[in-house]
Motif scaffolding. Structure first.
Motif, PDB file in Angstrom:
ATOM      1  N   ASP A  10      10.586 -39.155 -24.349  1.00  0.00           N
ATOM      2  CA  ASP A  10      10.636 -38.337 -23.128  1.00  0.00           C
ATOM      3  C   ASP A  10       9.273 -37.809 -22.688  1.00  0.00           C
ATOM      4  O   ASP A  10       9.126 -37.321 -21.563  1.00  0.00           O
ATOM      5  CB  ASP A  10      11.547 -37.112 -23.340  1.00  0.00           C
ATOM      6  N   VAL A  44      15.293 -31.030 -22.723  1.00  0.00           N
ATOM      7  CA  VAL A  44      15.266 -31.775 -21.465  1.00  0.00           C
ATOM      8  C   VAL A  44      16.665 -31.915 -20.885  1.00  0.00           C
ATOM      9  O   VAL A  44      17.660 -31.850 -21.611  1.00  0.00           O
ATOM     10  CB  VAL A  44      14.639 -33.183 -21.633  1.00  0.00           C
ATOM     11  N   VAL A  51      14.542 -38.207 -17.255  1.00  0.00           N
ATOM     12  CA  VAL A  51      14.321 -36.775 -17.427  1.00  0.00           C
ATOM     13  C   VAL A  51      14.219 -36.139 -16.040  1.00  0.00           C
ATOM     14  O   VAL A  51      13.338 -36.488 -15.256  1.00  0.00           O
ATOM     15  CB  VAL A  51      13.037 -36.492 -18.242  1.00  0.00           C
TER      16      VAL A  51
END
Length: 162
Positions: A10, A44, A51
């Motif tokens: 991420d 997240v 994301v």
């Protein structure tokens, strides 16, 4: 939408999202290195494998943590993404036994809706002397300090009069 702890996969999306708002002067930028070093602090929001929101919980002291780098992609604004991230971070603070959660922000209405209260920055010495002193905005900071009090918060007891 899924709210979960961030993973190394991420990081680039997190950095891009944070940088978008840093470029507008709304938050401090974060490098890939900084995000990697503090990855365990971040939560997240993910939708369709992408994301769309990020926020971090950084412990400053035994009784104080800070919500940092809270950002939601512009197309997801108004959908409760930021609120869900903050609620997850507040639960994490509760689980850690942290009494107060701080946010330095321009978004006071957002945080007020989540039961944060405006406080003077001077009441947060662990933040001011740990991080703020190194910020280029230190002498002219225009962010508002807001604090959420968890169930672990115990106000100082007034001295009994004799």
């Amino acid at each position: 939408m899924d709210i979960r702890k961030a993973t190394s996969a991420d990081v680039e999306d997190m950095q891009r999202l944070i940088q978008h708002f840093a470029d507008m002067g709304l938050m401090l930028p974060r490098t890939i290195k900084s995000l990697c070093e503090h990855l365990q602090c971040f939560t997240v929001a993910v939708e369709d494998g992408r994301v769309i929101g990020v926020g971090g919980l950084h412990v400053l002291w035994t009784d104080l943590a800070e919500i940092r780098s809270l950002a939601v992609s512009p197309e997801a604004h108004g959908k409760g993404v930021g609120s869900q991230i903050v609620k997850a971070l507040l639960k994490e603070a509760e689980d850690l036994g942290i009494a107060q959660v701080l946010s330095l922000t321009y978004q006071t209405r957002f945080f007020e809706k989540l039961n944060f209260h405006v406080v003077r920055k001077e009441t947060l010495p662990h933040k001011v002397w740990k991080d703020c002193i190194y910020c280029n905005k230190f002498y002219h900071c225009d962010e508002v300090a807001m604090v959420y009090y968890t169930r672990h918060f115990q106000p100082l007891k007034q001295a009994k009069e004799a």
